[in-house]
Design a protein around this motif. Structure first.
Motif, short mmCIF file in Angstrom:
data_model
loop_
_atom_site.label_atom_id
_atom_site.label_comp_id
_atom_site.label_asym_id
_atom_site.label_seq_id
_atom_site.Cartn_x
_atom_site.Cartn_y
_atom_site.Cartn_z
N GLU A 1 2.58 -2.90 11.10
CA GLU A 1 3.45 -2.62 12.24
C GLU A 1 3.09 -3.49 13.43
O GLU A 1 1.93 -3.84 13.65
CB GLU A 1 3.35 -1.14 12.65
CG GLU A 1 3.86 -0.16 11.59
CD GLU A 1 5.37 -0.11 11.53
OE1 GLU A 1 6.03 -0.87 12.26
OE2 GLU A 1 5.90 0.70 10.74
N LEU B 1 1.24 0.85 7.92
CA LEU B 1 0.93 0.96 9.35
C LEU B 1 0.24 -0.29 9.86
O LEU B 1 0.49 -0.74 10.98
CB LEU B 1 0.06 2.20 9.59
CG LEU B 1 -0.36 2.46 11.05
CD1 LEU B 1 0.87 2.63 11.93
CD2 LEU B 1 -1.24 3.72 11.13
N ASN C 1 -0.50 7.56 15.10
CA ASN C 1 0.61 6.70 14.68
C ASN C 1 1.38 6.24 15.92
O ASN C 1 2.23 6.96 16.44
CB ASN C 1 1.55 7.45 13.73
CG ASN C 1 2.68 6.56 13.23
OD1 ASN C 1 2.80 5.40 13.62
ND2 ASN C 1 3.52 7.11 12.37
N LYS D 1 -3.17 1.75 16.47
CA LYS D 1 -2.74 1.46 15.11
C LYS D 1 -3.93 1.38 14.15
O LYS D 1 -3.93 2.00 13.08
CB LYS D 1 -1.97 0.14 15.08
CG LYS D 1 -1.51 -0.26 13.68
CD LYS D 1 -0.82 -1.60 13.67
CE LYS D 1 -1.83 -2.73 13.70
NZ LYS D 1 -1.17 -4.05 13.48
#
Length: 205
Positions: free
Chosen positions: A202, A199, A119, A73
């Motif tokens: 996340e 992101l 990702n 990440k």
């Protein structure tokens, strides 16, 4: 196995604007049709590791391993911020300018592939997306996952090429003004930075 429901679901997922679409648009506006094809190809092949992970069950490992998920990440966050910077600089790879550059296609494709490779949510996404459309026969599950993944990749390439060609066609109309070019570069940079921020938030779970 291949149903209208799967095709519609895959198409809706692919056509939704995301990081890959943003990259393809930026490259196409800056470098034209040829670059659009390479960008679409790179973004498409960046899906392969995630489909393989979902097919082999590795996505579940990534999903449950907080350390591994976090490493991938933050690498992705750093990469998106770098792309944002590349949109702002006058000589940046993603900057839109009146002068048409011609980067090597492999370099354009490599950047597009890394956007998806870095990702970690994509592996988990495919692990959730594909199984509901399988026949239920364990003996053919791997083959079916691979086949559905190939269909998804094909749709990705076609849709991204469409986005890229539309952007390339609009290039001459949009780049006649220095103010428009500045606005485009700042907008792309802001969007890449925003996607990096999303992101960063996340979680593996």
């Amino acid at each position: 196995m291949i149903s209208i429901q799967f095709l519609v679901t895959a198409f809706v997922v692919v056509i939704a604007p995301g990081t890959g679409v943003l990259y393809t648009l930026a490259i196409s506006l800056g470098q034209g049709r040829r670059a659009a094809l390479w960008a679409a190809l790179g973004c498409t092949f960046g899906i392969v590791p995630h489909l393989a992970a979902a097919t082999l069950g590795l996505a579940a490992v990534l999903h449950t391993s907080a350390v591994l998920f976090t490493l991938v990440k933050w690498a992705g966050v750093a990469y998106l911020l770098w792309l944002a910077w590349q949109s702002l600089g006058a000589g940046g790879a993603l900057s839109v300018s009146a002068e048409k550059r011609a980067e090597p296609g492999a370099r354009i494709a490599r950047r597009g592939a890394l956007i998806n490779i870095l990702n970690p949510k994509l592996s988990v996404f495919f692990l959730a997306l594909l199984p509901p459309f399988l026949s239920g026969n364990p003996a053919t599950a791997t083959l079916e996952m691979t086949f559905l993944g190939a269909i998804f990749m094909g749709l990705t390439f076609v849709v991204f090429v469409g986005y890229g060609l539309m952007a390339a066609a609009a290039r001459d109309r949009l780049l006649g003004s220095a103010a428009v070019m500045r606005w485009l570069n700042r907008s792309f940079a802001a969007l890449f930075a925003a996607l990096a921020g999303r992101l960063a938030l996340e979680r593996a779970g």
